[in-house]
Design a protein around this motif. Sequence first.
Motif, PDB file in Angstrom:
ATOM      1  N   LEU A 134      -6.212  -0.996  -7.578  1.00 55.15           N
ATOM      2  CA  LEU A 134      -5.606   0.334  -7.484  1.00 55.15           C
ATOM      3  C   LEU A 134      -6.422   1.352  -8.274  1.00 55.15           C
ATOM      4  O   LEU A 134      -6.964   1.032  -9.334  1.00 55.15           O
ATOM      5  CB  LEU A 134      -4.183   0.283  -8.063  1.00 55.15           C
ATOM      6  CG  LEU A 134      -3.260  -0.728  -7.383  1.00 55.15           C
ATOM      7  CD1 LEU A 134      -2.468  -1.499  -8.399  1.00 55.15           C
ATOM      8  CD2 LEU A 134      -2.352  -0.032  -6.386  1.00 55.15           C
ATOM      9  N   LYS A 157       0.826  -1.214   0.000  1.00 54.04           N
ATOM     10  CA  LYS A 157       0.000   0.000   0.000  1.00 54.04           C
ATOM     11  C   LYS A 157       0.861   1.267   0.000  1.00 54.04           C
ATOM     12  O   LYS A 157       0.524   2.257  -0.648  1.00 54.04           O
ATOM     13  CB  LYS A 157      -0.966  -0.017   1.191  1.00 54.04           C
ATOM     14  CG  LYS A 157      -2.059  -1.072   1.010  1.00 54.04           C
ATOM     15  CD  LYS A 157      -3.151  -0.981   2.067  1.00 54.04           C
ATOM     16  CE  LYS A 157      -4.273  -1.956   1.727  1.00 54.04           C
ATOM     17  NZ  LYS A 157      -5.386  -1.892   2.646  1.00 54.04           N
ATOM     18  N   ALA A 158       1.978   1.206   0.707  1.00 54.12           N
ATOM     19  CA  ALA A 158       2.892   2.362   0.737  1.00 54.12           C
ATOM     20  C   ALA A 158       3.534   2.569  -0.639  1.00 54.12           C
ATOM     21  O   ALA A 158       3.685   3.708  -1.109  1.00 54.12           O
ATOM     22  CB  ALA A 158       3.974   2.149   1.799  1.00 54.12           C
ATOM     23  N   GLU A 159       3.905   1.468  -1.292  1.00 55.70           N
ATOM     24  CA  GLU A 159       4.506   1.550  -2.630  1.00 55.70           C
ATOM     25  C   GLU A 159       3.496   2.100  -3.644  1.00 55.70           C
ATOM     26  O   GLU A 159       3.849   2.888  -4.522  1.00 55.70           O
ATOM     27  CB  GLU A 159       4.988   0.164  -3.094  1.00 55.70           C
ATOM     28  CG  GLU A 159       6.329  -0.240  -2.528  1.00 55.70           C
ATOM     29  CD  GLU A 159       7.438   0.707  -2.977  1.00 55.70           C
ATOM     30  OE1 GLU A 159       7.906   0.566  -4.109  1.00 55.70           O
ATOM     31  OE2 GLU A 159       7.827   1.596  -2.191  1.00 55.70           O
ATOM     32  N   ALA A 160       2.253   1.653  -3.520  1.00 57.65           N
ATOM     33  CA  ALA A 160       1.206   2.132  -4.434  1.00 57.65           C
ATOM     34  C   ALA A 160       1.061   3.647  -4.308  1.00 57.65           C
ATOM     35  O   ALA A 160       0.950   4.365  -5.303  1.00 57.65           O
ATOM     36  CB  ALA A 160      -0.120   1.443  -4.119  1.00 57.65           C
ATOM     37  N   LYS A 161       1.117   4.124  -3.074  1.00 54.46           N
ATOM     38  CA  LYS A 161       1.007   5.561  -2.826  1.00 54.46           C
ATOM     39  C   LYS A 161       2.210   6.296  -3.432  1.00 54.46           C
ATOM     40  O   LYS A 161       2.067   7.339  -4.064  1.00 54.46           O
ATOM     41  CB  LYS A 161       0.930   5.806  -1.312  1.00 54.46           C
ATOM     42  CG  LYS A 161       0.522   7.218  -0.947  1.00 54.46           C
ATOM     43  CD  LYS A 161       0.305   7.372   0.540  1.00 54.46           C
ATOM     44  CE  LYS A 161      -0.160   8.787   0.855  1.00 54.46           C
ATOM     45  NZ  LYS A 161      -0.375   9.014   2.282  1.00 54.46           N
ATOM     46  N   ARG A 162       3.392   5.720  -3.240  1.00 54.95           N
ATOM     47  CA  ARG A 162       4.621   6.326  -3.771  1.00 54.95           C
ATOM     48  C   ARG A 162       4.557   6.451  -5.296  1.00 54.95           C
ATOM     49  O   ARG A 162       5.040   7.427  -5.869  1.00 54.95           O
ATOM     50  CB  ARG A 162       5.833   5.473  -3.365  1.00 54.95           C
ATOM     51  CG  ARG A 162       7.173   6.009  -3.888  1.00 54.95           C
ATOM     52  CD  ARG A 162       8.334   5.090  -3.552  1.00 54.95           C
ATOM     53  NE  ARG A 162       8.311   3.844  -4.292  1.00 54.95           N
ATOM     54  CZ  ARG A 162       8.749   3.708  -5.548  1.00 54.95           C
ATOM     55  NH1 ARG A 162       9.201   4.750  -6.213  1.00 54.95           N
ATOM     56  NH2 ARG A 162       8.708   2.526  -6.137  1.00 54.95           N
ATOM     57  N   PHE A 192      -0.634   6.234  -7.071  1.00 56.70           N
ATOM     58  CA  PHE A 192      -2.007   5.728  -7.079  1.00 56.70           C
ATOM     59  C   PHE A 192      -2.811   6.430  -5.989  1.00 56.70           C
ATOM     60  O   PHE A 192      -2.290   6.742  -4.916  1.00 56.70           O
ATOM     61  CB  PHE A 192      -2.033   4.211  -6.864  1.00 56.70           C
ATOM     62  CG  PHE A 192      -1.576   3.434  -8.076  1.00 56.70           C
ATOM     63  CD1 PHE A 192      -2.405   3.320  -9.186  1.00 56.70           C
ATOM     64  CD2 PHE A 192      -0.321   2.836  -8.113  1.00 56.70           C
ATOM     65  CE1 PHE A 192      -1.992   2.605 -10.311  1.00 56.70           C
ATOM     66  CE2 PHE A 192       0.103   2.131  -9.235  1.00 56.70           C
ATOM     67  CZ  PHE A 192      -0.749   2.013 -10.342  1.00 56.70           C
ATOM     68  N   LEU A 193      -4.081   6.654  -6.295  1.00 58.48           N
ATOM     69  CA  LEU A 193      -4.993   7.342  -5.384  1.00 58.48           C
ATOM     70  C   LEU A 193      -5.251   6.491  -4.146  1.00 58.48           C
ATOM     71  O   LEU A 193      -5.269   6.977  -3.021  1.00 58.48           O
ATOM     72  CB  LEU A 193      -6.300   7.570  -6.144  1.00 58.48           C
ATOM     73  CG  LEU A 193      -7.295   8.586  -5.666  1.00 58.48           C
ATOM     74  CD1 LEU A 193      -6.678   9.958  -5.618  1.00 58.48           C
ATOM     75  CD2 LEU A 193      -8.503   8.588  -6.601  1.00 58.48           C
ATOM     76  N   SER A 194      -5.509   5.207  -4.383  1.00 57.45           N
ATOM     77  CA  SER A 194      -5.730   4.296  -3.268  1.00 57.45           C
ATOM     78  C   SER A 194      -5.504   2.860  -3.701  1.00 57.45           C
ATOM     79  O   SER A 194      -5.432   2.560  -4.897  1.00 57.45           O
ATOM     80  CB  SER A 194      -7.144   4.466  -2.688  1.00 57.45           C
ATOM     81  OG  SER A 194      -8.102   4.495  -3.711  1.00 57.45           O
ATOM     82  N   CYS A 195      -5.383   2.002  -2.698  1.00 53.28           N
ATOM     83  CA  CYS A 195      -5.070   0.600  -2.936  1.00 53.28           C
ATOM     84  C   CYS A 195      -5.881  -0.248  -1.960  1.00 53.28           C
ATOM     85  O   CYS A 195      -5.905   0.029  -0.758  1.00 53.28           O
ATOM     86  CB  CYS A 195      -3.561   0.394  -2.722  1.00 53.28           C
ATOM     87  SG  CYS A 195      -3.037  -1.338  -2.705  1.00 53.28           S
TER      88      CYS A 195
END
Length: 307
Positions: free
Chosen positions: A76, A12-17, A20-23
Amino acid sequence: MKSTKEYTAFIKAEAKRLGFLSCGISKAGFLEDEAPRLESWLMNNSHGQMSYMANNFDKRLDPTLLVEGSKSVVSLLLNYYPENHQRDDTFKISKYAYGEDYHFVIKDKLKELLFSIQSNIGEVSGRAFTDSAPVLDKAWAAKSGLGWIGKNSNLLTQKVGSFYFIAELIIDLELEYDSAVTDHCGSCTACIDACPTQAIESPYIVNGSKCISYFTIELKEAIPQDVKGKFEDWIFGCDICQDVCPWNRFSKPHNEPLFNTKPELLNFTKKDWNEITQETFRQVFKNSAVKRTKLEGLLRNISFVQE
Protein backbone atom coordinates in the motif's frame (compact mmCIF):
# COMPACT_ATOMS: atom_id res chain seq x y z
CA MET A 1 -17.73 -13.21 -1.34
CA LYS A 2 -16.37 -16.56 -2.36
CA SER A 3 -13.71 -16.08 -5.06
CA THR A 4 -10.15 -14.77 -4.95
CA LYS A 5 -11.27 -12.19 -7.52
CA GLU A 6 -13.95 -10.84 -5.16
CA TYR A 7 -11.60 -10.90 -2.18
CA THR A 8 -9.00 -8.95 -4.16
CA ALA A 9 -11.51 -6.35 -5.35
CA PHE A 10 -12.82 -5.94 -1.79
CA ILE A 11 -9.32 -5.39 -0.31
CA LYS A 12 -8.42 -2.80 -2.96
CA ALA A 13 -11.71 -0.95 -2.43
CA GLU A 14 -11.16 -0.92 1.35
CA ALA A 15 -7.61 0.38 0.90
CA LYS A 16 -9.00 3.23 -1.18
CA ARG A 17 -11.69 3.96 1.42
CA LEU A 18 -9.01 4.21 4.13
CA GLY A 19 -7.15 6.84 2.12
CA PHE A 20 -4.35 4.79 0.60
CA LEU A 21 -3.06 6.09 -2.72
CA SER A 22 -2.89 2.64 -4.26
CA CYS A 23 -2.83 -1.04 -3.46
CA GLY A 24 -1.01 -3.89 -5.25
CA ILE A 25 -0.79 -7.57 -4.38
CA SER A 26 1.98 -10.17 -4.82
CA LYS A 27 2.33 -13.85 -4.06
CA ALA A 28 4.38 -14.28 -0.87
CA GLY A 29 7.66 -16.10 -1.49
CA PHE A 30 11.41 -15.79 -1.87
CA LEU A 31 12.63 -12.58 -3.57
CA GLU A 32 15.11 -14.25 -5.89
CA ASP A 33 16.30 -11.12 -7.72
CA GLU A 34 16.78 -9.16 -4.51
CA ALA A 35 18.99 -11.72 -2.71
CA PRO A 36 22.29 -11.05 -4.55
CA ARG A 37 21.62 -7.27 -4.53
CA LEU A 38 21.04 -7.17 -0.79
CA GLU A 39 24.06 -9.37 -0.10
CA SER A 40 26.36 -7.21 -2.21
CA TRP A 41 24.96 -3.99 -0.63
CA LEU A 42 25.68 -5.34 2.86
CA MET A 43 29.13 -6.62 1.86
CA ASN A 44 29.94 -3.10 0.65
CA ASN A 45 28.99 -1.85 4.15
CA SER A 46 26.47 0.52 2.53
CA HIS A 47 24.34 0.28 5.68
CA GLY A 48 27.01 1.99 7.82
CA GLN A 49 25.93 1.89 11.47
CA MET A 50 22.42 0.67 10.59
CA SER A 51 23.33 -2.81 11.86
CA TYR A 52 19.66 -3.85 11.88
CA MET A 53 19.83 -3.97 8.06
CA ALA A 54 22.13 -6.99 8.29
CA ASN A 55 19.86 -8.86 10.70
CA ASN A 56 17.25 -11.43 9.62
CA PHE A 57 18.72 -11.77 6.12
CA ASP A 58 16.53 -14.79 5.25
CA LYS A 59 13.33 -13.28 6.64
CA ARG A 60 14.03 -10.04 4.78
CA LEU A 61 13.95 -11.99 1.51
CA ASP A 62 11.07 -14.35 2.30
CA PRO A 63 7.94 -13.17 4.14
CA THR A 64 6.74 -16.76 4.58
CA LEU A 65 9.53 -17.07 7.18
CA LEU A 66 8.33 -13.89 8.85
CA VAL A 67 4.60 -14.65 8.88
CA GLU A 68 3.82 -18.33 9.10
CA GLY A 69 1.44 -19.60 6.43
CA SER A 70 1.46 -16.31 4.51
CA LYS A 71 0.30 -16.43 0.91
CA SER A 72 -0.05 -12.79 -0.15
CA VAL A 73 1.78 -9.51 0.33
CA VAL A 74 -0.64 -6.58 0.09
CA SER A 75 1.45 -3.45 -0.64
CA LEU A 76 0.00 0.00 0.00
CA LEU A 77 1.10 3.56 -0.70
CA LEU A 78 0.10 6.56 1.43
CA ASN A 79 0.78 10.03 0.05
CA TYR A 80 2.57 12.54 2.29
CA TYR A 81 3.37 15.32 -0.21
CA PRO A 82 2.57 18.58 1.65
CA GLU A 83 0.51 21.47 0.38
CA ASN A 84 2.59 23.96 2.37
CA HIS A 85 6.38 23.89 2.41
CA GLN A 86 8.99 25.37 4.70
CA ARG A 87 10.30 28.82 3.76
CA ASP A 88 13.35 28.85 1.46
CA ASP A 89 15.72 30.67 3.82
CA THR A 90 15.71 28.21 6.70
CA PHE A 91 17.14 24.87 7.82
CA LYS A 92 15.31 22.04 6.12
CA ILE A 93 13.70 18.85 7.32
CA SER A 94 12.45 16.05 5.09
CA LYS A 95 8.83 16.47 3.96
CA TYR A 96 7.81 13.11 5.41
CA ALA A 97 8.40 14.59 8.88
CA TYR A 98 6.23 17.71 8.45
CA GLY A 99 3.25 16.16 10.24
CA GLU A 100 2.64 13.33 12.69
CA ASP A 101 4.87 10.27 12.79
CA TYR A 102 3.77 8.08 9.90
CA HIS A 103 4.31 4.84 11.85
CA PHE A 104 1.27 5.54 14.04
CA VAL A 105 -0.91 6.93 11.25
CA ILE A 106 -0.29 3.98 8.92
CA LYS A 107 -0.42 1.31 11.64
CA ASP A 108 -3.96 2.43 12.56
CA LYS A 109 -5.06 2.25 8.93
CA LEU A 110 -3.47 -1.18 8.47
CA LYS A 111 -5.16 -2.52 11.61
CA GLU A 112 -8.49 -1.25 10.31
CA LEU A 113 -7.87 -2.84 6.92
CA LEU A 114 -7.01 -6.21 8.48
CA PHE A 115 -10.06 -6.01 10.75
CA SER A 116 -12.26 -5.22 7.74
CA ILE A 117 -10.81 -8.22 5.83
CA GLN A 118 -11.46 -10.51 8.80
CA SER A 119 -14.99 -9.17 9.31
CA ASN A 120 -16.01 -9.52 5.68
CA ILE A 121 -14.00 -12.45 4.36
CA GLY A 122 -13.60 -14.62 7.45
CA GLU A 123 -10.71 -16.08 9.36
CA VAL A 124 -7.67 -14.41 7.85
CA SER A 125 -4.51 -14.01 9.86
CA GLY A 126 -1.52 -11.85 9.10
CA ARG A 127 0.65 -8.95 10.19
CA ALA A 128 0.92 -5.29 9.34
CA PHE A 129 4.28 -3.68 8.55
CA THR A 130 5.44 -0.16 7.95
CA ASP A 131 9.18 0.27 7.87
CA SER A 132 9.40 -1.49 11.24
CA ALA A 133 10.45 -5.07 10.46
CA PRO A 134 12.70 -6.92 8.01
CA VAL A 135 10.48 -6.45 4.95
CA LEU A 136 11.86 -5.15 1.63
CA ASP A 137 8.91 -2.84 1.12
CA LYS A 138 10.10 -1.19 -2.11
CA ALA A 139 10.80 -4.56 -3.72
CA TRP A 140 7.32 -5.82 -2.82
CA ALA A 141 5.64 -2.60 -3.99
CA ALA A 142 7.48 -2.87 -7.34
CA LYS A 143 6.60 -6.56 -7.66
CA SER A 144 2.97 -5.59 -7.01
CA GLY A 145 2.96 -3.11 -9.89
CA LEU A 146 2.79 0.05 -7.76
CA GLY A 147 5.82 1.61 -9.44
CA TRP A 148 9.43 0.88 -10.34
CA ILE A 149 12.56 1.32 -8.23
CA GLY A 150 14.37 4.34 -9.65
CA LYS A 151 18.03 5.25 -9.93
CA ASN A 152 17.79 6.94 -6.51
CA SER A 153 16.47 3.59 -5.11
CA ASN A 154 13.05 5.13 -4.32
CA LEU A 155 9.83 3.68 -5.67
CA LEU A 156 8.66 5.91 -8.54
CA THR A 157 5.32 6.20 -10.29
CA GLN A 158 4.42 8.08 -13.45
CA LYS A 159 1.25 9.52 -11.96
CA VAL A 160 2.35 10.79 -8.54
CA GLY A 161 6.14 10.64 -8.29
CA SER A 162 7.64 9.28 -5.06
CA PHE A 163 6.49 11.25 -2.01
CA TYR A 164 4.58 8.48 -0.26
CA PHE A 165 5.05 5.88 2.44
CA ILE A 166 5.01 2.16 1.68
CA ALA A 167 3.32 -0.36 3.97
CA GLU A 168 2.31 -4.02 3.82
CA LEU A 169 -0.18 -6.52 5.10
CA ILE A 170 1.22 -10.06 4.88
CA ILE A 171 -1.71 -12.45 5.10
CA ASP A 172 -2.55 -16.14 4.73
CA LEU A 173 -5.19 -15.56 2.06
CA GLU A 174 -4.73 -16.41 -1.59
CA LEU A 175 -5.57 -13.49 -3.89
CA GLU A 176 -5.20 -12.37 -7.49
CA TYR A 177 -1.71 -11.05 -8.11
CA ASP A 178 -0.54 -7.95 -9.94
CA SER A 179 2.48 -7.77 -12.21
CA ALA A 180 5.40 -5.36 -12.21
CA VAL A 181 5.47 -2.20 -14.34
CA THR A 182 8.36 -1.11 -16.58
CA ASP A 183 11.16 1.25 -15.58
CA HIS A 184 10.71 4.83 -16.79
CA CYS A 185 13.96 6.45 -15.62
CA GLY A 186 15.39 6.26 -19.13
CA SER A 187 18.66 8.13 -19.59
CA CYS A 188 17.85 10.67 -16.83
CA THR A 189 20.56 11.13 -14.17
CA ALA A 190 19.05 14.13 -12.32
CA CYS A 191 19.14 12.39 -8.91
CA ILE A 192 22.72 11.14 -9.35
CA ASP A 193 23.96 14.58 -10.49
CA ALA A 194 22.20 16.45 -7.67
CA CYS A 195 23.28 14.34 -4.67
CA PRO A 196 25.83 16.53 -2.84
CA THR A 197 27.50 13.62 -1.02
CA GLN A 198 27.61 11.26 -4.04
CA ALA A 199 25.53 8.71 -2.12
CA ILE A 200 24.08 7.38 -5.40
CA GLU A 201 27.27 5.58 -6.37
CA SER A 202 25.85 4.26 -9.63
CA PRO A 203 22.33 4.00 -11.10
CA TYR A 204 20.08 2.09 -8.68
CA ILE A 205 22.88 1.71 -6.08
CA VAL A 206 22.68 4.04 -3.06
CA ASN A 207 25.33 3.88 -0.37
CA GLY A 208 23.20 4.51 2.71
CA SER A 209 26.25 5.45 4.79
CA LYS A 210 26.93 8.45 2.50
CA CYS A 211 23.37 9.80 2.52
CA ILE A 212 22.48 13.07 4.28
CA SER A 213 19.49 11.28 5.84
CA TYR A 214 21.89 8.75 7.38
CA PHE A 215 24.21 11.43 8.78
CA THR A 216 21.37 13.54 10.23
CA ILE A 217 19.18 10.74 11.62
CA GLU A 218 20.91 7.36 11.94
CA LEU A 219 24.47 8.36 12.83
CA LYS A 220 24.73 8.86 16.59
CA GLU A 221 28.33 10.10 16.75
CA ALA A 222 30.01 13.19 15.28
CA ILE A 223 29.37 13.78 11.56
CA PRO A 224 32.59 13.24 9.54
CA GLN A 225 34.38 16.40 8.47
CA ASP A 226 34.76 15.22 4.86
CA VAL A 227 31.07 15.98 4.22
CA LYS A 228 31.32 19.46 5.71
CA GLY A 229 29.59 22.10 3.59
CA LYS A 230 27.67 19.53 1.55
CA PHE A 231 24.36 19.38 3.44
CA GLU A 232 22.70 22.41 1.78
CA ASP A 233 20.93 23.31 5.05
CA TRP A 234 19.34 19.86 5.58
CA ILE A 235 19.20 19.09 9.32
CA PHE A 236 16.79 16.12 9.38
CA GLY A 237 16.68 13.82 6.37
CA CYS A 238 17.04 15.03 2.80
CA ASP A 239 14.70 15.27 -0.20
CA ILE A 240 17.19 16.37 -2.88
CA CYS A 241 17.05 13.21 -5.02
CA GLN A 242 13.25 13.33 -4.92
CA ASP A 243 12.91 17.08 -5.44
CA VAL A 244 14.93 16.92 -8.68
CA CYS A 245 13.16 13.82 -10.05
CA PRO A 246 11.07 14.82 -13.10
CA TRP A 247 8.29 12.42 -12.06
CA ASN A 248 7.70 14.47 -8.91
CA ARG A 249 6.25 17.26 -11.06
CA PHE A 250 3.12 15.14 -10.74
CA SER A 251 3.09 15.01 -6.92
CA LYS A 252 -0.26 16.09 -5.52
CA PRO A 253 -0.90 17.27 -1.94
CA HIS A 254 -2.04 14.54 0.45
CA ASN A 255 -5.48 14.52 2.09
CA GLU A 256 -4.46 13.10 5.47
CA PRO A 257 -5.07 15.74 8.20
CA LEU A 258 -2.52 14.10 10.52
CA PHE A 259 0.22 14.79 7.96
CA ASN A 260 -0.58 18.51 7.77
CA THR A 261 2.44 20.74 8.33
CA LYS A 262 2.72 22.22 11.83
CA PRO A 263 2.15 26.00 11.48
CA GLU A 264 5.18 26.74 13.70
CA LEU A 265 7.38 24.74 11.36
CA LEU A 266 6.32 26.83 8.37
CA ASN A 267 7.44 30.00 10.14
CA PHE A 268 10.71 28.74 11.66
CA THR A 269 13.67 30.92 10.64
CA LYS A 270 17.31 29.93 11.09
CA LYS A 271 17.32 32.11 14.20
CA ASP A 272 14.36 30.12 15.61
CA TRP A 273 16.15 26.83 14.90
CA ASN A 274 19.30 28.08 16.62
CA GLU A 275 17.36 29.16 19.68
CA ILE A 276 15.15 26.08 19.95
CA THR A 277 14.59 24.96 23.54
CA GLN A 278 13.60 21.57 24.93
CA GLU A 279 10.09 22.93 25.54
CA THR A 280 9.67 24.22 21.95
CA PHE A 281 11.14 20.99 20.56
CA ARG A 282 8.67 18.94 22.61
CA GLN A 283 5.74 21.13 21.61
CA VAL A 284 6.43 21.46 17.85
CA PHE A 285 7.59 17.86 17.33
CA LYS A 286 5.31 16.18 19.86
CA ASN A 287 4.17 13.32 17.58
CA SER A 288 6.73 13.85 14.85
CA ALA A 289 9.41 11.57 13.39
CA VAL A 290 11.88 14.39 14.19
CA LYS A 291 11.82 13.16 17.80
CA ARG A 292 14.08 10.30 16.65
CA THR A 293 17.14 12.58 16.72
CA LYS A 294 16.24 14.05 20.12
CA LEU A 295 17.03 17.73 20.65
CA GLU A 296 20.76 17.04 21.09
CA GLY A 297 20.95 15.34 17.69
CA LEU A 298 19.07 18.18 16.02
CA LEU A 299 21.35 20.78 17.60
CA ARG A 300 24.41 18.77 16.46
CA ASN A 301 23.03 18.85 12.88
CA ILE A 302 22.24 22.58 13.02
CA SER A 303 25.71 23.31 14.32
CA PHE A 304 27.31 21.14 11.60
CA VAL A 305 25.57 22.82 8.67
CA GLN A 306 26.46 26.35 9.71
CA GLU A 307 29.95 26.08 11.24
